[in-house]
Write an enzyme that holds these catalytic residues in place. Structure first.
Site, mmCIF file in Angstrom:
data_model
loop_
_atom_site.group_PDB
_atom_site.id
_atom_site.type_symbol
_atom_site.label_atom_id
_atom_site.label_comp_id
_atom_site.label_asym_id
_atom_site.label_seq_id
_atom_site.Cartn_x
_atom_site.Cartn_y
_atom_site.Cartn_z
ATOM 1 N N ASP A 2 -39.321 24.943 -39.195
ATOM 2 C CA ASP A 2 -40.376 25.578 -39.984
ATOM 3 C C ASP A 2 -41.251 26.331 -38.980
ATOM 4 O O ASP A 2 -41.998 25.723 -38.224
ATOM 5 C CB ASP A 2 -41.188 24.503 -40.725
ATOM 6 C CG ASP A 2 -42.472 25.062 -41.362
ATOM 7 O OD1 ASP A 2 -42.653 26.295 -41.377
ATOM 8 O OD2 ASP A 2 -43.289 24.243 -41.855
ATOM 9 N N LYS A 12 -47.552 35.081 -36.824
ATOM 10 C CA LYS A 12 -46.569 35.244 -37.897
ATOM 11 C C LYS A 12 -47.003 36.333 -38.884
ATOM 12 O O LYS A 12 -46.177 36.993 -39.497
ATOM 13 C CB LYS A 12 -46.399 33.908 -38.623
ATOM 14 C CG LYS A 12 -45.390 33.942 -39.764
ATOM 15 C CD LYS A 12 -45.129 32.545 -40.256
ATOM 16 C CE LYS A 12 -44.277 32.497 -41.491
ATOM 17 N NZ LYS A 12 -44.046 31.114 -41.918
ATOM 18 N N GLU A 61 -38.950 29.300 -47.457
ATOM 19 C CA GLU A 61 -39.765 28.084 -47.320
ATOM 20 C C GLU A 61 -39.822 27.254 -48.610
ATOM 21 O O GLU A 61 -39.633 26.039 -48.556
ATOM 22 C CB GLU A 61 -41.174 28.443 -46.837
ATOM 23 C CG GLU A 61 -41.161 28.858 -45.377
ATOM 24 C CD GLU A 61 -42.449 29.537 -44.924
ATOM 25 O OE1 GLU A 61 -43.434 29.537 -45.684
ATOM 26 O OE2 GLU A 61 -42.459 30.080 -43.806
ATOM 27 N N ASP A 66 -47.666 26.031 -52.179
ATOM 28 C CA ASP A 66 -47.767 25.915 -50.721
ATOM 29 C C ASP A 66 -49.050 26.569 -50.217
ATOM 30 O O ASP A 66 -49.172 27.795 -50.191
ATOM 31 C CB ASP A 66 -46.532 26.580 -50.086
ATOM 32 C CG ASP A 66 -46.511 26.464 -48.554
ATOM 33 O OD1 ASP A 66 -47.546 26.115 -47.956
ATOM 34 O OD2 ASP A 66 -45.443 26.716 -47.960
HETATM 35 P P1 ADP Z 1 -48.919 26.794 -42.003
HETATM 36 O O1 ADP Z 1 -47.912 26.674 -43.082
HETATM 37 O O2 ADP Z 1 -49.984 27.812 -42.260
HETATM 38 O O3 ADP Z 1 -48.343 26.918 -40.636
HETATM 39 P P2 ADP Z 1 -49.739 23.954 -42.336
HETATM 40 O O4 ADP Z 1 -48.897 23.660 -43.508
HETATM 41 O O5 ADP Z 1 -49.548 23.138 -41.127
HETATM 42 O O6 ADP Z 1 -49.755 25.469 -41.937
HETATM 43 O O7 ADP Z 1 -51.261 23.830 -42.839
HETATM 44 C C1 ADP Z 1 -52.329 24.039 -41.995
HETATM 45 C C2 ADP Z 1 -53.598 23.827 -42.782
HETATM 46 O O8 ADP Z 1 -53.610 22.497 -43.284
HETATM 47 C C3 ADP Z 1 -54.851 23.998 -41.959
HETATM 48 O O9 ADP Z 1 -55.753 24.862 -42.608
HETATM 49 C C4 ADP Z 1 -55.429 22.589 -41.903
HETATM 50 O O10 ADP Z 1 -56.830 22.607 -41.910
HETATM 51 C C5 ADP Z 1 -54.906 21.974 -43.166
HETATM 52 N N1 ADP Z 1 -54.867 20.510 -43.098
HETATM 53 C C6 ADP Z 1 -54.061 19.733 -42.336
HETATM 54 N N2 ADP Z 1 -54.356 18.425 -42.521
HETATM 55 C C7 ADP Z 1 -55.373 18.383 -43.412
HETATM 56 C C8 ADP Z 1 -56.130 17.317 -44.014
HETATM 57 N N3 ADP Z 1 -55.901 16.053 -43.714
HETATM 58 N N4 ADP Z 1 -57.098 17.655 -44.900
HETATM 59 C C9 ADP Z 1 -57.344 18.936 -45.192
HETATM 60 N N5 ADP Z 1 -56.685 19.975 -44.665
HETATM 61 C C10 ADP Z 1 -55.701 19.704 -43.782
HETATM 62 MG MG MG Z 2 -46.121 26.530 -43.926
#
Ligand code: ADP
Ligand code: MG
Length: 569
Positions: free
Chosen positions: A6, A68, A145, A168
């Site tokens: 991912d 990205k 995704e 998502d």
């Molecule tokens: P991406 O798909 O954008 O790479 P992720 O799926 O890893 O990212 O999501 C990242 C986001 O998830 C960030 O904005 C982060 O603040 C949020 N996030 C991660 N853990 C938590 C949590 N426990 N509570 C609230 N938000 C969270």
């Molecule tokens: Mg993602």
């Protein structure tokens, strides 16, 4: 061994199909998420992942995140005296994941399934595949995704006509997709979203609330007036928001002007503050249902993906929207990587997996530009003629016939476009193709144009003139194609020459970067304490005794946890 990756905007993860199930591979720091961040140190050494993200506050000019967003564009980041294309930065992240997987599995990792957003166009998909190649990976498959998220929830084991809606919400993007399984084929029925909505926006809401409350006392008029204060506010907002995912209240606490400014936020306040964002989540969901001609009652389950769906306010909004609870058995920020591993398992024909063909739909219409003759002999150019329409199941191959528009025309040029607008100037240009045609009166020469869109969402165009048998073919390379194939080997070699921080140094780098950031962010006693902790750690490093280094590093992290709150990923 095929791995699943991912490659996210904020975080990336790598996984593998092993012993009949998908397994996330921890990185060198023991975390399954690796921040998609790259930073260059003064001496040119490259840091990837958490160590890089820790440098963002202090060295914004030497650090890149969110690249990205620029995949498939000419946009370049200038870091440490060198230009990096988005796919090169992505390649560095992929290389780091590959190294972690090799260390974990004890064997070389060459083949990979990499996920991309369902709406990624041809250029963005090719850039992603190139990133994989630059990292020394053979990209077996680009997987959407949401399809990966649905696989993680076992859509491939369910009966025909089952529909999933994947919700998502990541760091900066919001994607909604509806998937359906039929005769072992998984199809993306609709894909919508908001490319500028994610966890970060929820941070901004808290920053604004904090700033509104204290700005007069602090003596600033705009939140951007002090970039240090802004960084502190954002950092505290992120912490508070994460805290609110597990407890009813959280406090943003910001040292400024010799004072600590505390702001307590409750779950209810946060919900109130987030109303505008919450309502923005609704429209794309409705649009996806409309696009796929599906009623919400026909959705079998609602799958949460993306770390920001950990927020109770978001879960509540989803439950309200659908009148039922979403599936949340898996960690939402891990489901895409897990699904990629399942696809890798399917690729390697693992016996534990039922034969399913995972397919997708084409996210945007593809076609060419034509000229139209209007009344009075006026010719209007640049009109879009779609050949493969949006939401067609791929792989797909479609052929349209065209003819010459002027007498004696001896060649015809097709511009290739992707998009939904009637005029090509408003669509994305992917490339062009030209064929010679026999001269004749207008309308007398037939030209066939075939578009083939493969399972990875990569386009091939064939143009044939049946009367002469002349054919032209192109795997579409856009005019904006950043790297030609010849260049690829050279670029890969150049990337391989970069000095990457060795993995065994990574934990120490993270610790130093974190301490240096804290030093800058805090004042007074706290700063003094950071200084002492860092000093002790530097001494330990100089002593070169690994056990002692590890001990003092733990002391450092625990001290910093007390100063700024626990570390988060
Ligand atoms: P991406 O798909 O954008 O790479 P992720 O799926 O890893 O990212 O999501 C990242 C986001 O998830 C960030 O904005 C982060 O603040 C949020 N996030 C991660 N853990 C938590 C949590 N426990 N509570 C609230 N938000 C969270
Ligand atoms: Mg993602």
């Amino acid at each position: 061994m095929i791995v699943g990756i991912d490659l996210g905007t904020s975080n990336s993860a790598i996984s593998v199909w092993r012993d009949g199930k998908a397994l996330l591979i921890p990185n060198n720091l023991g975390h399954v998420l690796t921040p998609s961040a790259v930073s260059v140190e003064d001496d040119g050494t490259i840091l990837v992942g958490l160590a890089a993200r820790e440098r963002m506050v202090r060295h914004p000019a030497a650090t890149a995140t969110c690249f990205k967003r620029y995949m498939g564009t000419q946009h370049q980041g200038f870091l440490g005296g060198r230009m990096f294309r988005p796919e090169e930065l992505s390649a560095l992240v992929l290389r780091s994941l590959k190294a972690d997987a090799e260390a974990f599995l004890g064997e070389p990792v060459i083949e990979a399934v990499i996920t991309v957003p369902a709406y990624f166009n041809d250029i963005q998909r090719k850039a992603t595949r190139r990133a994989g190649e630059l990292a020394g990976l053979k990209v077996q498959r680009l997987l959407n995704e949401p399809t990966a998220a649905a696989l993680a929830y076992g859509i491939h084991q369910l009966q025909d006509d089952t529909r999933f809606l994947v919700f998502d919400l990541g760091g900066g993007t919001f994607d909604v997709s509806i998937l359906e399984i039929f005769s072992g084929v998984i199809e993306v029925r609709a894909s919508t979203g908001d490319s500028r909505l994610g966890g970060e926006d929820f941070n901004e809401v808290l920053v604004d609330a904090f700033f509104d409350k204290y700005a007069p006392s602090i003596g600033l008029t705009r939140k951007e007036d002090s970039s240090l204060l802004y960084q502190l506010m954002r950092d505290q907002a992120e912490r508070a928001r994460r805290e609110l995912s597990r407890s009813p209240t959280a406090t943003m606490s910001i040292p400024w002007d010799g004072k600590s400014w505390d702001y307590e936020v409750t779950q209810d306040m946060f919900e109130e503050l987030s109303q505008a964002l919450i309502s923005k989540l609704r429209e794309p969901v409705l649009r996806a249902l409309r696009d796929g001609s599906i009623r919400s009652g026909d959705i079998h389950s609602i799958v949460l993906a993306g770390g920001a769906t950990r927020m109770p306010v978001v879960r509540k909004a989803v439950a309200t929207m659908f009148g039922r609870f979403p599936s949340a058995d898996l960690n939402p920020d891990e489901v895409v990587a897990l699904g990629a591993a399942i696809q890798a398992g399917l690729k390697s024909r693992d016996a534990a997996l039922r034969e399913v063909v995972v397919t997708d739909v084409c996210p945007h219409s593809l076609g060419i530009d034509i000229a139209e003759k209007l009344d009075g002999g006026i010719v209007r150019e640049g009109v879009f003629s779609p050949i493969i329409e949006r939401n067609t199941i791929i792989p797909a191959s479609r052929c349209n016939q065209y003819s010459n528009i002027t007498d004696g025309q001896f060649r015809i040029r097709f511009g290739i476009y992707q998009g939904e607008s009637r005029l090509v100037k408003d669509n994305v240009r992917l490339g062009e193709l030209e064929v010679p045609i026999p001269q004749g009166p207008a309308g007398s020469v037939v030209i066939e144009c075939r578009f083939s869109y493969d399972i990875n969402g990569l386009l091939e165009v064939d143009v044939t003139v049946p009367s002469t048998g002349v054919t032209r073919q192109a795997v579409v390379l856009s005019d904006t194609e950043p790297i030609g194939p010849d260049d690829l080997a050279q670029r890969r070699a150049a990337l391989a020459r970069l000095k990457i921080n060795p993995k065994d140094q990574e934990e120490n780098c993270v610790a130093c970067a974190r301490a240096e950031r804290c030093y800058e962010q805090f004042l007074g006693e706290k700063r003094e304490r950071v200084h002492r902790l860092l000093h002790d750690f530097e001494n330990a490093l100089a002593g070169q005794d690994p056990r002692e280094i590890e001990r003092v590093r733990d002391v450092l992290h625990r001290g910093l946890d007390e100063i700024e709150g626990e570390r988060y990923l």
